[in-house]
Structures are given as C-alpha cells and as structure tokens.
Write a protein that holds these residues in place. Structure first.
Motif, short mmCIF file in Angstrom:
data_model
loop_
_atom_site.label_atom_id
_atom_site.label_comp_id
_atom_site.label_asym_id
_atom_site.label_seq_id
_atom_site.Cartn_x
_atom_site.Cartn_y
_atom_site.Cartn_z
N HIS A 1 -2.22 8.42 -8.60
CA HIS A 1 -2.48 9.74 -8.01
C HIS A 1 -1.87 9.88 -6.61
O HIS A 1 -1.75 10.99 -6.10
N LEU A 2 -1.46 8.75 -6.00
CA LEU A 2 -0.80 8.79 -4.69
C LEU A 2 0.72 8.74 -4.81
O LEU A 2 1.42 8.84 -3.80
N GLU B 1 -3.20 1.80 -10.47
CA GLU B 1 -4.47 2.51 -10.28
C GLU B 1 -4.39 3.56 -9.18
O GLU B 1 -5.30 4.39 -9.02
N TYR B 2 -3.30 3.55 -8.41
CA TYR B 2 -3.10 4.56 -7.37
C TYR B 2 -1.98 5.53 -7.75
O TYR B 2 -1.33 6.11 -6.87
N VAL C 1 3.54 1.58 -5.55
CA VAL C 1 2.08 1.55 -5.44
C VAL C 1 1.52 0.97 -6.73
O VAL C 1 2.16 0.99 -7.79
N SER D 1 0.86 -1.18 0.00
CA SER D 1 0.00 0.00 0.00
C SER D 1 0.90 1.23 0.00
O SER D 1 2.10 1.15 0.28
N SER D 2 0.33 2.39 -0.31
CA SER D 2 1.13 3.61 -0.28
C SER D 2 1.66 3.87 1.13
O SER D 2 2.79 4.35 1.30
#
Length: 381
Positions: free
Chosen positions: A218-219, A215-216, A212, A189-190
């Motif tokens: 953006h994080l 799909e994440y 990450v 996870s981030s």
C-alpha cells in the motif's frame, strides 16, 4: 490416460522436485518449493496429490481450480508453491502427450530467444566491478546485484555512498549499452527507498527490485511516484489478486515466480493482467532446472516479457548446480547472453531422473540467515 503416481525429491542445494506419472507411462516434472520451507511444501504436495491420483492429467485448469479453491483456507506461499510444482508437471505431461512445447499450447512463440541476466554479488561484494566484467566477458549484457546488505533504519550518508559506489562500478564495467538491476530485497523501509533511489538514477539501472516489503504494498505508489528509476516487484506475490495492488501502484516490472505463484497457469494470467497496465514481466527464478524451464515457456509466449532471471552460478548453489539434474545441458546454453527457444515437447528439458533419485534426501535443510541491527533487534535479510 490417468495419473497413477506422484513423488517428490528434496535435492541439493535447496530444491524440491515433483514427478507425476500416468498409467500410459508419460512423466511430467515440476519444482514446488519455498526456499527454507522445502519439507513443509513437500507435505502440501502430497496432500494435494490426493486430489489428482486417478484423474485425467489433461484437465489442467480444473485441477488448478480444485487445488487452489477446494479447501476453505486458501492461498499463501506454501500452498501456492505446492500447486505451482504440480501445475508445471501437468503442463509437462500435456506437452509430451501432444508432442509440442508448452509455449505452443499457450499460443505459440512471440520471440526466438530471451535475454537473461546473471547474479554478480552477494550482500557485501568487495569487487563488484571485476565480477561484472567477468560476466560481460562471458557474453552477458545484463546483471543483477543486491543494492546493500543489512540496512540501517534510516540510511546514513555512508550507506548511500556505498550503494552508489557499488552501482557505479557495475555501470563502468558494463559501459553504456549494458544493464544492471539492483535488488533492494525488502531490506529497505519505504523512507530509505525514497532516499536512495534518486542517487541511483544517474547511473541508469534497468530496475530497482522490491524496494518495500510485500506487506507494505500500500506504500508502493508513494515510492513509484518519487522514484526516477523503474520499480520492479513480485517474487513474494502469489496470485493475480496479490499482484493487482502492485500493478495499480504503477510499477514498471512484475516478477512472478513460476515455483511460487501458482505455476504456469497463474503466471500466464498475471502476465496478461500486467499487460493491461503496460507493465513488463521478468520471471523471478533463483531456483533449479524445472523452475527455469517453466519460466522460459512463459517467456517465449508472453508479449510483454522483459528479461529472465536464472541461477546458474549463483552463490546459493552450493553442493549442486542447475545442470547437474539435466540430461542435455544445451537446453540452458547461453548465446550472447540469451537462451534459445526450446523445441522439445513439454517443458523442453529431460530431467536426469537417476541423478535426482540419487540426490533425494541429501540436501541440508536450507534456512535464510537471521540478521540483527547493532542494538540486537531483528533486521530484514
């Protein structure tokens, strides 16, 4: 010269090759595959073949535009991988027809050899130090390994210690001059990535890969800002538009895959885009000989290239090896951990067509493993 026939071959261990033949007898090879979805991509290749039969193979850019944009629904790994293999084969034909390597058509070489890394561990390597030492003895100066196997949702102290111990063993075997990269494989996870990366920093990894899931993305900027380690990603990004947010997030290394990200045509553009962000390129390549040959053509003409992945000896290669389908294995011979510039026309290798045809259909349907957390819920592999 017109395209007269397009064939596909599913071969061990988990690869799909395509062959484009012209009415002049010129043959080009590509490697269109999504690991675990070879049959699906094979169908997509034959659907796209309808757009190419009877056409001039030298109109590579026009074919790329039509294949990627000629349908209302676009993109995704299956379509972009099918396009990638056909694009590779078209560039192979162009180089052979003109009598020059593909990298010459793309502007010419900017280096004489490319540094490569090799894989040294599965998900739970028990003897990582010994594995790294063996590769150093073989002449490699860089290796990559998974940071961890199945990860807890929030890393425990033991999780962190195990990751660091594994990395420390690699650093000890490499000494201060060698490099190791750690692949987070989208398993973290981030929050876990931010938690673990500072503990790895004192060991000086070359980069931390895919901290990450795509799909994440953006994080990703938050991870980059807090990471004292260069961040790499890109094997599951399939176009310039997919890559742009990762580049904007501040990554250090982009890792497009020549068999997934639209082939030579699109990866060349991704590399140029990355250069405007001062980002290096390390083509992702855990696949077969044509994918590696295509990666090398990009590597030799890309100023912001860093290092090349390759799958010779990787644990995925069960039942066949990269060199099994190549007539002259010297094209992939390592020299002090480097691959030399190919000078043969096209992609620079001669595929052993007899071996490919004999192997077609003998590959089992490879699938990625399904992992679960101790409570029975799905875990990222």
């Amino acid at each position: 010269m017109r395209i007269s026939r397009i064939e596909t071959f599913a071969v061990p261990p988990r690869w799909l090759l395509c062959r484009i033949e012209t009415d002049d007898g010129v043959v080009g090879w590509g490697e269109p595959v999504v690991e675990g979805r070879a049959a699906t991509v094979r169908t997509a290749v034959h659907e796209l073949a309808e757009l190419l039969i009877g056409k001039d193979p030298m109109r590579i850019e026009d074919h790329w535009q039509v294949m990627t944009k000629g349908s209302f629904y676009r993109g995704g790994p299956v379509l972009s991988s099918a396009v990638a293999g056909l694009d590779q084969a078209l560039w192979d034909i162009a180089g052979k027809a003109l009598g020059v390597p593909v990298h010459v058509l793309l502007g010419g070489p900017v280096r004489d050899r490319v540094r490569a890394y090799t894989w040294v561990g599965g998900d739970e390597p028990a003897h990582i130090g010994e594995a790294v030492a063996a590769q150093v003895e073989a002449g490699f100066t860089a290796v990559k390994m998974n940071a961890a196997g199945r990860m807890n949702r929030i890393a425990t102290r033991r999780d962190i210690d195990t990751i660091v111990e594994r990395a420390a063993a690699a650093r000890e075997a490499l000494g201060p001059d060698g490099d190791f990269a750690v692949d987070f494989h989208g398993r973290f996870s981030s929050a876990n990535a931010r938690l673990v990366l500072p503990h790895l920093a004192p060991l000086g990894p070359l980069f931390a890969e895919e901290p990450v899931l795509p799909e994440y993305t953006h994080l990703l900027a938050d991870v980059v800002r807090t990471a004292p380690v260069p961040i790499a990603t890109g094997e599951r990004l399939f176009s310039r538009t997919d890559a742009l947010p990762a580049l904007q997030a501040g990554i250090a290394v982009i890792q497009p895959d020549l068999s997934h990200a639209g082939g030579i045509s699109e990866v060349r553009r991704i590399a140029a885009l990355a250069e405007t962000f001062d980002v290096l390129v390390a083509p992702h390549c855990p696949l077969g000989p044509v994918s590696l040959a295509s990666s090398l053509q990009i590597a030799f003409c890309t100023p912001n290239f860093l290092i090349q992945e390759q799958s010779i000896g990787i644990h995925y290669n069960r039942g066949a090896e990269v060199l099994d389908y190549v007539r002259d294995p010297e094209v992939f011979a390592f020299h002090d951990g480097h691959l030399l510039r190919p000078t043969a026309p096209g992609l620079g290798l001669e595929v052993d067509e007899k071996a490919v045809r004999a192997a077609d259909g003998s590959a089992p349907d490879w699938r990625g493993p399904i992992w679960r957390h101790p409570d029975g819920s799905f875990a990222e592999w």
